[in-house]
Design a protein around this motif. Structure first.
Motif, mmCIF file in Angstrom:
data_model
loop_
_atom_site.group_PDB
_atom_site.id
_atom_site.type_symbol
_atom_site.label_atom_id
_atom_site.label_comp_id
_atom_site.label_asym_id
_atom_site.label_seq_id
_atom_site.Cartn_x
_atom_site.Cartn_y
_atom_site.Cartn_z
ATOM 1 N N GLU A 55 -47.917 20.313 30.748
ATOM 2 C CA GLU A 55 -46.886 19.574 31.479
ATOM 3 C C GLU A 55 -47.047 18.073 31.259
ATOM 4 N N GLY A 56 -48.287 17.578 31.335
ATOM 5 C CA GLY A 56 -48.532 16.153 31.102
ATOM 6 C C GLY A 56 -48.202 15.735 29.679
ATOM 7 N N ALA A 57 -48.548 16.580 28.700
ATOM 8 C CA ALA A 57 -48.277 16.248 27.295
ATOM 9 C C ALA A 57 -46.775 16.241 27.005
ATOM 10 N N VAL A 58 -46.035 17.175 27.574
ATOM 11 C CA VAL A 58 -44.582 17.195 27.371
ATOM 12 C C VAL A 58 -43.953 15.939 27.976
ATOM 13 N N TYR A 59 -44.395 15.575 29.182
ATOM 14 C CA TYR A 59 -43.849 14.357 29.795
ATOM 15 C C TYR A 59 -44.198 13.126 28.966
ATOM 16 N N LEU A 60 -45.418 13.072 28.455
ATOM 17 C CA LEU A 60 -45.850 11.933 27.641
ATOM 18 C C LEU A 60 -45.095 11.876 26.316
ATOM 19 N N SER A 61 -44.691 13.017 25.787
ATOM 20 C CA SER A 61 -43.920 13.005 24.538
ATOM 21 C C SER A 61 -42.516 12.463 24.753
ATOM 22 N N ILE A 62 -42.010 12.570 25.969
ATOM 23 C CA ILE A 62 -40.678 12.042 26.287
ATOM 24 C C ILE A 62 -40.763 10.592 26.751
ATOM 25 N N ASN A 63 -41.812 10.255 27.523
ATOM 26 C CA ASN A 63 -42.014 8.905 28.059
ATOM 27 C C ASN A 63 -43.413 8.408 27.696
ATOM 28 N N PRO A 64 -43.631 8.009 26.453
ATOM 29 C CA PRO A 64 -44.992 7.635 26.034
ATOM 30 C C PRO A 64 -45.533 6.373 26.702
ATOM 31 N N ASP A 65 -44.675 5.599 27.348
ATOM 32 C CA ASP A 65 -45.136 4.389 28.040
ATOM 33 C C ASP A 65 -45.864 4.715 29.340
ATOM 34 N N ARG A 103 -53.674 10.358 25.995
ATOM 35 C CA ARG A 103 -53.853 9.489 24.827
ATOM 36 C C ARG A 103 -52.589 9.413 24.000
ATOM 37 N N ARG A 104 -52.359 8.227 23.491
ATOM 38 C CA ARG A 104 -51.313 7.980 22.496
ATOM 39 C C ARG A 104 -51.772 6.805 21.654
ATOM 40 N N PRO A 105 -51.254 6.646 20.436
ATOM 41 C CA PRO A 105 -51.656 5.484 19.623
ATOM 42 C C PRO A 105 -51.246 4.171 20.298
ATOM 43 N N GLY A 109 -44.473 5.436 17.865
ATOM 44 C CA GLY A 109 -43.043 5.642 17.706
ATOM 45 C C GLY A 109 -42.758 7.133 17.640
ATOM 46 N N VAL A 110 -41.516 7.465 17.400
ATOM 47 C CA VAL A 110 -41.120 8.864 17.320
ATOM 48 C C VAL A 110 -41.898 9.535 16.186
ATOM 49 N N GLY A 111 -42.457 10.701 16.473
ATOM 50 C CA GLY A 111 -43.233 11.450 15.492
ATOM 51 C C GLY A 111 -44.738 11.264 15.607
ATOM 52 N N THR A 143 -57.094 20.801 26.250
ATOM 53 C CA THR A 143 -56.329 19.726 25.617
ATOM 54 C C THR A 143 -54.984 20.272 25.165
ATOM 55 N N ALA A 144 -53.928 19.511 25.443
ATOM 56 C CA ALA A 144 -52.589 19.860 24.960
ATOM 57 C C ALA A 144 -52.077 18.708 24.103
ATOM 58 N N ASN A 145 -51.497 19.039 22.953
ATOM 59 C CA ASN A 145 -50.980 18.031 22.030
ATOM 60 C C ASN A 145 -49.471 18.190 21.905
ATOM 61 N N GLN A 146 -48.805 17.072 21.774
ATOM 62 C CA GLN A 146 -47.351 17.039 21.542
ATOM 63 C C GLN A 146 -47.036 15.906 20.584
ATOM 64 N N THR A 147 -45.787 15.822 20.206
ATOM 65 C CA THR A 147 -45.295 14.759 19.336
ATOM 66 C C THR A 147 -44.252 13.946 20.093
ATOM 67 N N ILE A 148 -44.339 12.627 19.972
ATOM 68 C CA ILE A 148 -43.383 11.765 20.668
ATOM 69 C C ILE A 148 -41.981 12.057 20.116
ATOM 70 N N ILE A 149 -41.052 12.362 21.041
ATOM 71 C CA ILE A 149 -39.687 12.687 20.611
ATOM 72 C C ILE A 149 -38.685 11.622 21.001
#
Length: 151
Positions: A55-65, A103-105, A109-111, A143-149
């Protein structure tokens, strides 16, 4: 007459043997059931942690800020990955002992990848299981991983 006394004595000894076997069997059964109790609790919490991390990773992929509430005014609860992870399980897990790392870089950006890691200290309840496992508490990590969309 003598045979009759021997048969009675043998019957009493067999009853005593049965009692000892039943006692040993019950001890082994209780050890197995207590292990299953702790194993079932650990599995339940692990599934809840997977749900929270996802759930946290999906939210972070939509709102990485918005990793945590301290990332800005627009990231106040419930608009951050930390809050989403902690509140995904309907309060079935004590999240006060969980450590959540989103975590995010730095430049993203997207991807780009994002990840949410949850670490939880699981306390074994039954007295023999910590001795068998060798540790108490057990640390469960997911750990859950996603991609910024979107950005």
């Amino acid at each position: 007459m003598r045979k009759h006394g021997f048969v009675q004595r043998a019957a009493r000894l067999e009853k005593g043997q049965s009692l000892v076997e039943m006692t040993v069997g019950f001890v082994i059964l209780i050890i197995i059931l207590s292990g299953l109790l702790d194993l079932g609790r650990a599995y339940f919490i692990y599934v809840a942690l997977e749900d929270g991390a996802g759930e946290g990773a999906v939210y972070l992929s939509i709102n990485p800020d918005c990793r945590t509430a301290s990332d800005g005014t627009k990231c106040a609860a419930p608009n951050n990955a930390d809050w989403r992870a902690r509140n995904s399980g309907d309060g079935l897990v004590d999240w006060t002992t969980a450590v959540i790392t989103a975590r995010r870089p730095n430049l993203y950006g997207v991807g780009d990848p994002v990840s949410v890691t949850l670490r939880y200290s699981f306390q074994l309840l039954t007295p023999l299981m910590p001795q068998i496992a060798g540790v108490n508490p057990l640390t469960l990590t997911v750990t859950a991983n996603q991609t910024i969309i979107s950005h």
